[in-house]
Design a protein around this motif. Structure first.
Motif, mmCIF file in Angstrom:
data_model
loop_
_atom_site.group_PDB
_atom_site.id
_atom_site.type_symbol
_atom_site.label_atom_id
_atom_site.label_comp_id
_atom_site.label_asym_id
_atom_site.label_seq_id
_atom_site.Cartn_x
_atom_site.Cartn_y
_atom_site.Cartn_z
ATOM 1 N N LYS A 47 0.807 -1.230 0.000
ATOM 2 C CA LYS A 47 0.000 0.000 0.000
ATOM 3 C C LYS A 47 0.836 1.275 0.000
ATOM 4 C CE LYS A 47 -3.788 -2.311 2.403
ATOM 5 N NZ LYS A 47 -4.692 -2.298 3.578
ATOM 6 N N GLN A 48 1.953 1.240 -0.698
ATOM 7 C CA GLN A 48 2.743 2.467 -0.840
ATOM 8 C C GLN A 48 2.395 3.221 -2.119
ATOM 9 O OE1 GLN A 48 6.945 2.095 -0.276
ATOM 10 N NE2 GLN A 48 6.728 1.964 1.924
ATOM 11 N N ILE A 49 1.742 2.552 -3.064
ATOM 12 C CA ILE A 49 1.260 3.217 -4.269
ATOM 13 C C ILE A 49 -0.164 2.740 -4.539
ATOM 14 C CG2 ILE A 49 3.525 3.561 -5.320
ATOM 15 C CD1 ILE A 49 3.104 1.103 -6.978
ATOM 16 N N THR A 50 -0.915 3.545 -5.296
ATOM 17 C CA THR A 50 -2.311 3.228 -5.578
ATOM 18 C C THR A 50 -2.409 2.164 -6.655
ATOM 19 O OG1 THR A 50 -2.912 5.497 -5.039
ATOM 20 C CG2 THR A 50 -4.536 4.188 -6.235
ATOM 21 N N GLY A 51 -3.100 1.084 -6.340
ATOM 22 C CA GLY A 51 -3.166 -0.054 -7.244
ATOM 23 C C GLY A 51 -3.782 0.258 -8.587
ATOM 24 N N ARG A 52 -4.911 0.956 -8.618
ATOM 25 C CA ARG A 52 -5.619 1.171 -9.872
ATOM 26 C C ARG A 52 -4.813 2.022 -10.850
ATOM 27 N NH1 ARG A 52 -11.949 2.112 -8.034
ATOM 28 N NH2 ARG A 52 -12.236 0.034 -7.104
ATOM 29 N N ILE A 53 -4.118 3.010 -10.331
ATOM 30 C CA ILE A 53 -3.290 3.853 -11.196
ATOM 31 C C ILE A 53 -2.183 3.026 -11.833
ATOM 32 C CG2 ILE A 53 -1.668 5.791 -11.250
ATOM 33 C CD1 ILE A 53 -3.320 7.093 -9.051
ATOM 34 N N TYR A 54 -1.570 2.158 -11.057
ATOM 35 C CA TYR A 54 -0.429 1.400 -11.546
ATOM 36 C C TYR A 54 -0.814 0.151 -12.320
ATOM 37 C CZ TYR A 54 3.233 4.262 -9.639
ATOM 38 O OH TYR A 54 4.102 5.295 -9.406
ATOM 39 N N LEU A 55 -2.104 -0.135 -12.429
ATOM 40 C CA LEU A 55 -2.537 -1.228 -13.302
ATOM 41 C C LEU A 55 -2.162 -0.934 -14.748
ATOM 42 C CD1 LEU A 55 -6.049 -2.218 -11.917
ATOM 43 C CD2 LEU A 55 -3.994 -3.633 -11.970
ATOM 44 N N VAL A 56 -2.415 0.303 -15.160
ATOM 45 C CA VAL A 56 -2.073 0.709 -16.527
ATOM 46 C C VAL A 56 -0.554 0.709 -16.709
ATOM 47 C CG1 VAL A 56 -2.238 2.543 -18.251
ATOM 48 C CG2 VAL A 56 -4.174 2.070 -16.732
ATOM 49 N N VAL A 57 0.167 1.229 -15.710
ATOM 50 C CA VAL A 57 1.631 1.237 -15.774
ATOM 51 C C VAL A 57 2.170 -0.189 -15.887
ATOM 52 C CG1 VAL A 57 3.745 1.867 -14.548
ATOM 53 C CG2 VAL A 57 1.749 3.369 -14.437
ATOM 54 N N TYR A 58 1.602 -1.082 -15.085
ATOM 55 C CA TYR A 58 2.027 -2.482 -15.119
ATOM 56 C C TYR A 58 1.794 -3.075 -16.500
ATOM 57 C CZ TYR A 58 2.539 -7.365 -13.668
ATOM 58 O OH TYR A 58 2.969 -8.680 -13.559
ATOM 59 N N LEU A 59 0.639 -2.807 -17.082
ATOM 60 C CA LEU A 59 0.311 -3.370 -18.386
ATOM 61 C C LEU A 59 1.252 -2.861 -19.471
ATOM 62 C CD1 LEU A 59 -1.586 -5.142 -20.029
ATOM 63 C CD2 LEU A 59 -3.078 -3.163 -20.323
ATOM 64 N N VAL A 60 1.577 -1.574 -19.431
ATOM 65 C CA VAL A 60 2.484 -1.001 -20.429
ATOM 66 C C VAL A 60 3.870 -1.635 -20.323
ATOM 67 C CG1 VAL A 60 3.680 1.103 -21.137
ATOM 68 C CG2 VAL A 60 1.240 1.188 -20.606
ATOM 69 N N ILE A 61 4.392 -1.738 -19.091
ATOM 70 C CA ILE A 61 5.712 -2.333 -18.897
ATOM 71 C C ILE A 61 5.687 -3.817 -19.244
ATOM 72 C CG2 ILE A 61 7.521 -2.854 -17.205
ATOM 73 C CD1 ILE A 61 6.743 -0.325 -15.725
ATOM 74 N N PHE A 62 4.608 -4.501 -18.878
ATOM 75 C CA PHE A 62 4.438 -5.913 -19.216
ATOM 76 C C PHE A 62 4.533 -6.124 -20.723
ATOM 77 C CE2 PHE A 62 1.452 -9.082 -20.821
ATOM 78 C CZ PHE A 62 1.876 -10.241 -20.190
ATOM 79 N N THR A 63 3.816 -5.289 -21.489
ATOM 80 C CA THR A 63 3.834 -5.413 -22.946
ATOM 81 C C THR A 63 5.235 -5.187 -23.499
ATOM 82 O OG1 THR A 63 1.546 -4.607 -23.019
ATOM 83 C CG2 THR A 63 2.792 -4.568 -25.080
#
Length: 277
Positions: A47-63
């Motif tokens: 809980k140091q960063i907001t999950g929903r915001i970083y979902l998109v970040v995760y997806l971009v880096i994942f791709t």
């Protein structure tokens, strides 16, 4: 990587693999991106960063990671393990599943938009990227074996050597007759170190990394969470070394390792960083 190698890589993969600004555009970069995913899932889970915001970040880096190198899949699996380990309680697990639903919906919308407005990009994605990035899963479905062409080739790069070579090495890192090739034609990390200087220096190298990861672990509070993060990072470093001389040759990831180590070493002995605060 030389300009010639980069050009050949671009032509071979139609420009999608490692298409970016980096010192290394394939293997090293894929691992580096996957480590970012491990940190993201860890920080979300504590809980140091907001999950929903970083979902998109995760997806971009994942791709980007799976387009750059399939070694990233190991780090991706570890990132998923980290978040599921920290979200073992039922209420938190629901949030993880909710996040997965958001990612799936976002991916579907993006795919539809690209297919309708950028059909050429869509064709490259379907014809090139998916077969490359998901080759192991396609093979698993077709033949029941979780393998890729590169892993099949890698298995042949580990072979038996004489006792003297195993203990003392042969003193060659590159082929003495052709410096463009590695000694004995192997690109595998553990094998190359054995062939170069034998067992004892190799063990010293691995012990050094394990000791440094232990220092990082001891300097950070949060018993379970720090253990999962640091052990996952150390496991990833040693696993990808199986494919190539990662522990001594991956410039960007070695720098990342020493940044973490220096950060840990400069924490005062009477003060520890609590990553869960």
């Amino acid at each position: 990587m030389s300009d010639v190698d980069a050009k050949q890589l671009m032509e071979r993969y139609d420009g999608f693999r490692g298409f970016g600004l980096a010192g290394s555009v394939t293997y090293d970069l894929a691992v580096f991106l996957a480590i970012n995913l491990m940190f993201i899932t860890y920080l979300v889970s504590v809980k140091q960063i907001t999950g929903r915001i970083y979902l998109v970040v995760y997806l971009v880096i994942f791709t980007a990671a799976i387009m750059t190198g399939r070694s990233a899949w190991i780090g991706i699996f570890l990132s998923v393990f980290i978040i599921f380990w920290n979200f073992r309680r039922h209420t938190l697990l629901v949030k993880v599943l909710e996040g997965g639903a958001y990612i799936s919906l976002f991916s579907l919308v993006m795919f539809i938009l690209i297919q309708n407005f950028y059909p050429n990009i869509s064709n490259v994605f379907i014809d090139k990227i998916i077969p490359y990035a998901f080759e192991m899963f396609i093979n698993l479905f077709d033949s029941g074996e979780l393998s890729t062409s590169s892993t099949d080739k890698l298995s042949s790069m580990y072979f038996s050597v004489s006792e003297s070579t195993f203990l003392l090495g042969d003193g060659y890192y590159k082929d003495p007759n052709n410096a463009a090739y590695y000694y004995m034609g192997t690109d595998a990390g553990y094998m190359r170190h054995i062939l170069y200087y034998g067992l004892f220096p190799s063990m010293c190298l691995y012990f050094f990394y394990l000791s440094c990861f232990y220092v990082i672990y001891k300097k950070i509070k949060g018993l379970e969470s720090r253990f999962i993060l640091v052990s996952s990072l150390s496991l990833y470093y040693f696993l990808v070394h199986y494919k190539g001389a990662f522990l001594t040759g991956s410039a960007m990831n070695i720098k990342l390792f020493f940044i973490l180590l220096i950060f840990a070493m400069f924490i005062p002995t009477n003060q520890k960083v609590n990553v869960n605060d």
